[in-house]
Write a protein that holds these residues in place. Structure first.
Motif, PDB file in Angstrom:
ATOM      1  N   PHE A 168      46.186  25.421  26.762  1.00 24.52           N
ATOM      2  CA  PHE A 168      47.329  25.788  27.598  1.00 24.52           C
ATOM      3  C   PHE A 168      47.881  24.582  28.352  1.00 24.52           C
ATOM      4  O   PHE A 168      49.103  24.404  28.458  1.00 24.52           O
ATOM      5  CB  PHE A 168      46.942  26.891  28.579  1.00 24.52           C
ATOM      6  N   ASP A 169      46.990  23.752  28.885  1.00 23.63           N
ATOM      7  CA  ASP A 169      47.433  22.543  29.590  1.00 23.63           C
ATOM      8  C   ASP A 169      48.199  21.622  28.646  1.00 23.63           C
ATOM      9  O   ASP A 169      49.215  21.016  29.023  1.00 23.63           O
ATOM     10  CB  ASP A 169      46.237  21.799  30.180  1.00 23.63           C
ATOM     11  N   PHE A 172      51.690  23.154  27.823  1.00 25.85           N
ATOM     12  CA  PHE A 172      52.575  23.035  28.983  1.00 25.85           C
ATOM     13  C   PHE A 172      53.033  21.595  29.186  1.00 25.85           C
ATOM     14  O   PHE A 172      54.193  21.336  29.538  1.00 25.85           O
ATOM     15  CB  PHE A 172      51.860  23.540  30.238  1.00 25.85           C
ATOM     16  N   LYS A 173      52.135  20.645  28.963  1.00 24.36           N
ATOM     17  CA  LYS A 173      52.491  19.238  29.124  1.00 24.36           C
ATOM     18  C   LYS A 173      53.552  18.826  28.111  1.00 24.36           C
ATOM     19  O   LYS A 173      54.461  18.039  28.427  1.00 24.36           O
ATOM     20  CB  LYS A 173      51.240  18.365  28.966  1.00 24.36           C
ATOM     21  N   TYR A 175      55.764  20.923  26.596  1.00 22.77           N
ATOM     22  CA  TYR A 175      57.014  21.667  26.776  1.00 22.77           C
ATOM     23  C   TYR A 175      57.003  22.381  28.120  1.00 22.77           C
ATOM     24  O   TYR A 175      56.859  23.611  28.204  1.00 22.77           O
ATOM     25  CB  TYR A 175      57.205  22.668  25.629  1.00 22.77           C
ATOM     26  N   PRO A 176      57.159  21.624  29.214  1.00 24.26           N
ATOM     27  CA  PRO A 176      57.042  22.197  30.563  1.00 24.26           C
ATOM     28  C   PRO A 176      58.157  23.179  30.928  1.00 24.26           C
ATOM     29  O   PRO A 176      57.999  23.959  31.865  1.00 24.26           O
ATOM     30  CB  PRO A 176      57.079  20.959  31.466  1.00 24.26           C
ATOM     31  N   ILE A 180      55.350  30.253  28.598  1.00 20.66           N
ATOM     32  CA  ILE A 180      54.200  30.400  27.710  1.00 20.66           C
ATOM     33  C   ILE A 180      53.565  31.770  27.925  1.00 20.66           C
ATOM     34  O   ILE A 180      53.289  32.165  29.067  1.00 20.66           O
ATOM     35  CB  ILE A 180      53.159  29.299  27.968  1.00 20.66           C
ATOM     36  N   ILE A 204      48.651  28.947  33.621  1.00 19.15           N
ATOM     37  CA  ILE A 204      49.928  28.483  33.085  1.00 19.15           C
ATOM     38  C   ILE A 204      50.676  29.611  32.385  1.00 19.15           C
ATOM     39  O   ILE A 204      51.897  29.641  32.337  1.00 19.15           O
ATOM     40  CB  ILE A 204      49.678  27.300  32.118  1.00 19.15           C
ATOM     41  N   LYS A 206      52.505  33.017  31.570  1.00 21.82           N
ATOM     42  CA  LYS A 206      53.387  33.883  32.353  1.00 21.82           C
ATOM     43  C   LYS A 206      52.985  35.346  32.271  1.00 21.82           C
ATOM     44  O   LYS A 206      53.159  36.112  33.216  1.00 21.82           O
ATOM     45  CB  LYS A 206      54.831  33.719  31.878  1.00 21.82           C
TER      46      LYS A 206
END
Length: 416
Positions: A168-169, A172-173, A175-176, A180, A204, A206
């Motif tokens: 997940f990190d 997110f990194k 495509y911030p 998600i 992270i 949603k």
């Protein structure tokens, strides 16, 4: 006389078919949740969450649904782009990105069930339906399964939630600006719930969907001991993985590899292998540590839990045990059906099933409704900004650039 007998038989068949259609082919979904604004919106905007219908006649049996979902149902072949990630202990694992159309509006992270990977048919089917809805899909693969080869003498049959945090990190990194979401199946769902509880407000993701999770590790162990058929099936999956990596176990000081080769149940494999390499004193301690029950009340994002009460693996007793924790958390919706089996919920005609299952429809309905409400709550200005960032994501995402219908760049064709 023959004509009257034939007529009576036809009438009886008609009555039985009508009775089956009226009383057995559909059932109302039982919902347990807090009376919140979000939950009301979800229930109003998820039509598939209200009723499980069009159940084939053989779908009345949870074992048949389970066998069909795991062994008979086939999925389409996809092109994936693979990435290799590492956790803090230096252990590597794979995630696979699905090629998608430029209209992608969010990313759905998929966590398969025990020993699962992107080549499993139920994953390929769900990824297909996500793609049709305009979502990008990234699938976490169980280490050592599929084509992956373990780099360390470390393996867990119940999954490691730390891997999910790394995934997940990473997503997110990259495509911030893209929302998600996550969907977990069986033990993958258990891992997802544990991650969400551990992360709390820092998660992270949603919104999330859990399908056929067992929640309570200790009670799950007791049920596995009673259900020897499914225990043998699950043990068979892991013995294939263990055999592939026998070079890691043969000379391991804490493992008796000859005994593992003779293991006939999941409990025996965990007792002889998992507890040894992961340093647990007892198998009960191992299962308790990997359950998600104690983390349910700490989940801070909208989460849908799907369970069938005739599930022969994630038994209804496990669902009952979780209700106390679920009732304490306003962020969770528990949806249960009397029928459905384990990751089943087949829909279709009187006999013939359709490719799309009820769990596929409900999962995507929930994510769509959650995304809609979350966009609305940000306000129209924020919503427009978010849509703009999604378009930018579509233009710049290397997985989204098409070339003759295939994803550009390095791709991998999953084998059946």
């Amino acid at each position: 006389m023959f004509f009257l007998t034939l007529l009576a038989f036809a009438v009886l068949c008609a009555v039985l078919m009508i009775t089956f259609k009226v009383y057995f082919r559909e059932e109302e979904v039982k919902i347990m949740c807090s009376d919140t604004k979000f939950n009301k919106f979800i229930l109003e905007n998820c039509p598939s969450l209200k009723i499980y219908d069009r159940i084939p006649i053989w779908g009345l049996n949870g074992h048949l649904q389970t066998c069909y979902a795991s062994a008979i149902r086939k999925g389409p072949t996809h092109l994936w782009k693979r990435e290799c990630l590492e956790n803090s202990d230096g252990e590597d694992f794979w995630i696979d990105w699905l090629n998608s159309k430029p209209r992608t509006n969010a990313i759905i992270c998929v966590i398969p069930g025990i020993a699962g990977h992107s080549g499993n048919d139920y994953i390929k089917n769900f990824a297909h339906f996500c793609q049709l809805e305009g979502y990008q899909v990234v699938c976490w693969n169980w280490p050592g399964c599929g084509d992956h080869v373990l780099s360390h003498a470390r393996m867990t049959t119940l999954g490691d939630a730390k891997h999910l945090k790394v995934m997940f990190d990473h997503v997110f990194k990259k495509y911030p600006d893209v929302p998600i979401y996550a969907v977990g199946f069986s033990l993958g769902a258990n891992m997802l719930l544990k991650y969400l509880g551990q992360e709390g407000k820092n998660a992270i993701v949603k919104a999330a969907v859990s399908i056929s999770a067992g929640y309570c590790g200790e009670r799950g162990l007791n049920l596995i001991r009673k259900r020897t058929f499914y225990s043998k099936v699950l043990a068979g999956k892991w013995k294939v993985v263990i055999k592939k990596h026998e070079h890691l176990w043969k000379n391991h000081p804490a493992i008796d590899y000859s005994k593992i080769q003779k293991a006939s149940s999941l409990e025996q494999i965990d007792l002889l292998l998992s507890t040894k390499i992961l340093n647990y004193n007892t198998i009960e301690e191992y299962y308790a540590a990997h359950g998600s029950l104690e983390w349910l009340e700490h989940i801070k994002i909208p989460t849908l839990l799907l369970n069938a009460l005739d599930d022969p693996i994630a038994h209804s007793q496990l669902v009952e045990a979780a209700k106390g924790k679920i009732g304490l958390n306003p962020n969770i919706i528990l949806a249960t059906t009397k029928k459905g089996g384990h990751m089943g919920w087949v829909q279709g005609g009187f006999f013939r099933p359709e490719l799309k299952m009820w769990m596929d429809s409900v999962s995507l309905d929930f994510i769509r409704a959650a995304q809609k409400l979350q966009m609305t709550e940000r306000g129209s200005e924020t919503g427009l900004k978010c849509r703009g960032s999604l378009n930018k994501y579509s233009e710049n995402n290397p997985f989204m650039k098409e070339r003759d219908g295939f994803v550009a760049g390095t791709t991998m064709l999953e084998r059946d």
